[in-house]
Design a protein around this motif. Structure first.
Motif, short mmCIF file in Angstrom:
data_model
loop_
_atom_site.label_atom_id
_atom_site.label_comp_id
_atom_site.label_asym_id
_atom_site.label_seq_id
_atom_site.Cartn_x
_atom_site.Cartn_y
_atom_site.Cartn_z
N LYS A 125 1.46 -1.06 0.01
CA LYS A 125 0.10 0.11 -0.14
C LYS A 125 1.08 1.47 0.08
O LYS A 125 0.70 2.39 -0.70
CB LYS A 125 -1.05 0.02 1.21
CG LYS A 125 -2.07 -0.86 1.32
CD LYS A 125 -2.93 -0.99 2.16
CE LYS A 125 -2.37 -1.42 4.18
NZ LYS A 125 -0.84 -2.28 4.82
N SER A 126 1.64 1.53 1.08
CA SER A 126 2.57 2.81 1.01
C SER A 126 3.29 2.51 -0.37
O SER A 126 3.27 3.71 -1.01
CB SER A 126 3.63 2.42 2.62
OG SER A 126 2.85 1.94 3.59
N THR A 127 3.88 1.30 -0.62
CA THR A 127 4.34 1.34 -2.00
C THR A 127 3.96 2.51 -2.98
O THR A 127 4.84 3.22 -3.54
CB THR A 127 5.26 0.32 -2.09
OG1 THR A 127 5.57 -0.53 -0.64
CG2 THR A 127 6.43 0.39 -3.82
N PRO A 177 2.07 11.08 5.58
CA PRO A 177 2.72 9.83 5.36
C PRO A 177 2.25 9.50 6.98
O PRO A 177 1.47 9.54 7.87
CB PRO A 177 3.43 9.98 5.83
CG PRO A 177 4.38 11.55 5.85
CD PRO A 177 2.82 12.28 5.31
N GLU A 178 2.26 7.83 6.62
CA GLU A 178 2.57 6.95 7.93
C GLU A 178 3.48 7.40 9.07
O GLU A 178 4.49 6.99 8.99
CB GLU A 178 2.70 5.68 7.39
CG GLU A 178 2.63 3.89 8.05
CD GLU A 178 2.64 3.04 7.28
OE1 GLU A 178 3.49 2.66 6.00
OE2 GLU A 178 2.64 1.94 7.70
N ASN A 179 2.45 7.34 9.94
CA ASN A 179 3.28 8.08 11.35
C ASN A 179 3.80 8.98 11.16
O ASN A 179 5.43 9.25 11.25
CB ASN A 179 4.43 6.66 11.78
CG ASN A 179 3.34 6.07 12.01
OD1 ASN A 179 2.68 4.73 12.81
ND2 ASN A 179 4.55 4.27 12.42
N ASP A 212 -1.77 7.78 4.00
CA ASP A 212 -1.25 6.23 4.99
C ASP A 212 -1.56 6.26 5.84
O ASP A 212 -0.90 6.51 7.35
CB ASP A 212 0.20 5.96 4.26
CG ASP A 212 0.37 5.01 4.31
OD1 ASP A 212 0.03 4.56 4.67
OD2 ASP A 212 2.49 4.79 4.12
N GLU A 213 -3.05 4.84 6.18
CA GLU A 213 -2.39 5.14 7.65
C GLU A 213 -3.20 5.57 8.25
O GLU A 213 -2.93 5.86 9.48
CB GLU A 213 -1.90 3.87 8.21
CG GLU A 213 -1.56 3.44 7.12
CD GLU A 213 -1.87 1.43 7.52
OE1 GLU A 213 -2.61 1.46 8.66
OE2 GLU A 213 -1.77 0.04 6.88
N PRO A 214 -4.51 6.72 8.22
CA PRO A 214 -4.41 7.87 8.78
C PRO A 214 -4.73 7.62 9.69
O PRO A 214 -4.86 8.17 10.80
CB PRO A 214 -5.59 8.33 8.04
CG PRO A 214 -6.40 7.77 7.58
CD PRO A 214 -5.06 6.12 6.88
#
Ligand SMILES: Nc1ncnc2c1ncn2[C@@H]1O[C@H](COP(=O)(O)OP(=O)(O)O)[C@@H](O)[C@H]1O
Ligand SMILES: [Mg+2]
Lengths: 288, 304
Positions: free
Chosen positions: A50-52, A88-90, A165-167
């Motif tokens: 997913k992040s990619t 972004p994630e975290n 990304d992964e909110p």
């Protein structure tokens, strides 16, 4: 239909790991579109790519094969990034800046200045409910507050597309509720939202459409309703049904040759079950 | 679905393909970052050092004392400038990556070269401000000591200033403050700029700050051996092709930090050749362009 906000076609991303000839196929011939104005959720477990995918869309990474476009611009084009707000994630941001300074910094990077920037910052601080913490340094923010200032940051230049990304990952239930409400608000305001998550139940209520990704490949895609519906089955949710009524229904069913009861009980998240089913199926395929 | 009722957002405003304003924003943000990392505290350390050497009587004559104060203080300034350039620059980009601020910055309409230039300028602003402050403090200190020594010299003569006293005063003035010292400070600044650009290049592909710092220091030290290297290789060999190539590579890859060495002469009271200043400025500019372009070359396709 207007131009899609995101158009990913046959995207493949291969990482070579270490010195040996080891390859990781993080994204495997992935294609999907996010229509302007919709909330699209890419859902899959950790490490499914997913992040990619998001990083390729943003131009932080190059595709090994295939392409990604944002409102018709090739990803990596500065004009594509001009239309995107990314969380972004975290996210951490600069700990030494206050919430207000953070927004100011990103606003200036996007070419905003003067009273326009000031008004926008005030508006966004209000939107994410951080007016009280505006002058505090991010070093002292909670995870939920960081996520919200991050969300405000994505919106600073009035982009058409918001990529999250992964909110809701790592945020407590109340904070996660706030973030979901914000996403719904974004949709109301005409933003296109492209988010990803490994937590199905947390995002299913905000997504118009979801794509289920597993090991870099798209396994299912559609509206939540389409995905969950199983055409050969019918579910009935009854309220205040007496035991007598239930037993009558059972009698009726047993009098029919074709029909049978598969499951009975209290309703619960079904997307999760679908997801587990896909994972199971994949495992069987691989062991076969 | 509600798509029909909500109006979609309008396309974004056009963005300039390159913007000095964005570079400036990044530079100021780097400056803030360094300030809040409390890097300016070393200025106090410097002031203490200066006071210590200024009030310590280790030399036999006033002229020698002044000369020592100059050498130590300008030496310290120079050391600070290049060391700070390496350490600060080597820490900045990895830190952005760790904080994931790099993601959010590079996903805004910002070019990667703008990011690199912003970091370089931020470091150089800090060094520029620090060097200016240190220069002013040093200049004040030296002039104050100089005036003190001269007053002392005059005080010893009762009525008329003798030829002997006149000579002594001249010697003190010769070893005292000269406006040319500003050029020595400028040389320290330009040296720091070149070494910072080398460090940026290294940190675009090295994964550890420590590695970047060590290699940068090595490049800096080896960069003082250009003349030596040339002589060595020319003497040792019959100018074979391989040696010639190696020598060329050395001269291209390792910046020649000897172009800044004339500043040591300035501190010792030598006169400045304008040609040396122009050569220094020109080569500094050229090195900055080359190293920033090389940095961009590795950074532009870097994946995060
Ligand atoms: N920079 C990288 N180098 C090597 N492998 C990577 C890199 N980034 C991600 N991967 C691998 O690609 C796969 C997908 O990762 P990712 O996109 O982060 O998954 P997700 O976001 O769905 O959790 C994982 O197996 C991960 O280990
Ligand atoms: Mg991820």
């Amino acid at each position: 239909m207007s131009e899609p906000a995101v158009e990913v076609s046959n995207l493949t991303k291969v990482f070579s790991t270490g010195l040996s000839k080891n390859y990781v196929v993080a994204v495997d011939n992935l294609s999907f579109e996010v229509a302007a104005g919709e909330v699209y959720g890419l859902i899959g477990p950790n490490g499914s790519g997913k992040s990619t995918t998001m990083k390729v869309v943003l131009g932080l990474m190059a595709a090994s094969k295939g392409s990604a476009k944002v409102f018709g611009y090739e990803s990596g084009d500065i004009r594509a990034r001009n239309e995107i707000g990314f969380l972004p994630e975290n996210p951490y941001f600069y700990k030494h800046l206050s919430g207000e300074e953070t927004l100011k910094f990103y606003g200036k990077l996007c070419g905003l200045k003067g009273s326009e920037l000031k008004d926008r910052i005030a508006e966004l601080l209000k939107l994410v409910d951080l007016e009280g913490a505006a002058k505090r340094r991010l070093g002292g923010y909670s995870k939920g507050m960081l996520q919200r200032i991050g969300l405000a940051q994505t919106l600073i230049q009035n982009p058409r597309l918001v990529i999250l990304d992964e909110p809701t990952a790592g945020v407590d239930p109340v904070g996660s509720r706030q973030i979901r409400d914000l996403i719904l608000k974004l949709k109301e305001d005409g933003y296109t939202v492209f988010l990803c998550s490994h937590l199905l139940e947390q995002v299913q209520e905000v997504c118009d459409r979801v794509g289920i990704i597993f090991k870099g490949r798209m396994r299912r895609e559609g509206t939540l309703d389409e995905l969950i519906r199983i055409e050969s089955q019918t579910a009935m949710t009854l309220e205040n049904a007496s035991p007598e009524l239930i037993s009558k229904i059972h009698d009726l069913i047993s009098s029919d040759d074709a029909a049978k009861v598969i499951e009975e009980g209290h309703p619960r998240t079904t997307l999760e079950r679908l997801f587990i089913q896909i994972a199971d199926q994949n495992r069987k395929e691989e062991s076969a | 679905m509600s798509e029909s009722t909500t109006t979609l957002r309008a396309p974004a405003r056009e963005v300039p393909l390159f913007s000095i304003r964005r570079v400036w924003t990044l530079a100021i943000s780097t400056l803030t970052q360094l300030v809040r990392m409390k890097t300016f505290y070393f200025l106090f350390a410097f002031a203490v050092l200066l006071l210590a050497i200024g009030n310590f009587n280790f030399a036999s004559s006033p002229a020698q004392a002044l000369s020592t104060v100059k050498k130590v203080s300008f030496g310290a300034m120079d050391l600070f400038a290049w060391l700070f350039a390496i350490v600060a620059t080597a820490l900045l980009i990895p830190r952005d990556l760790e904080d994931r601020t790099l993601y959010t910055i590079l996903s805004k309409p910002v070019r990667r070269i703008e990011y690199l230039l912003g970091k370089l300028c931020g470091v150089l602003i800090v060094i520029g401000i620090s060097l200016s402050v240190m220069f002013v403090v040093c200049a004040g200190m030296i002039q104050w000591k100089e005036a003190g020594y001269i007053a002392e010299e005059i005080g010893t003569t009762e009525n008329q200033i003798t030829e002997e006293t006149r000579q002594a005063i001249l010697l003190i003035q010769k070893n005292g403050f000269h406006p040319e010292l500003a050029i020595a400070t400028l040389a320290s600044f330009m040296k720091a700029a070149v070494v910072a650009s080398v460090t940026i290049l290294l940190s675009t592909f090295a994964s550890s700050s420590l590695f970047t710092i060590i290699i940068s220091v090595l490049v800096f030290l080896v960069g003082h051996a250009h003349t030596m290297a040339t002589n060595f290789w020319l003497a040792e060999s019959d100018n074979s092709i391989v040696v010639q190539m190696l020598l060329k590579l050395f001269k291209i890859v390792i910046p020649n930090f000897q172009i800044f060495s004339f500043s040591e002469g300035i501190v010792q009271g030598a006169t400045v050749m304008p040609a040396a200043i122009w050569q220094m400025a020109g080569l500094t500019g050229a090195y900055l362009v080359v190293f920033m372009l090389l940095s961009l070359l590795t950074f532009v396709d870097k994946e995060f």
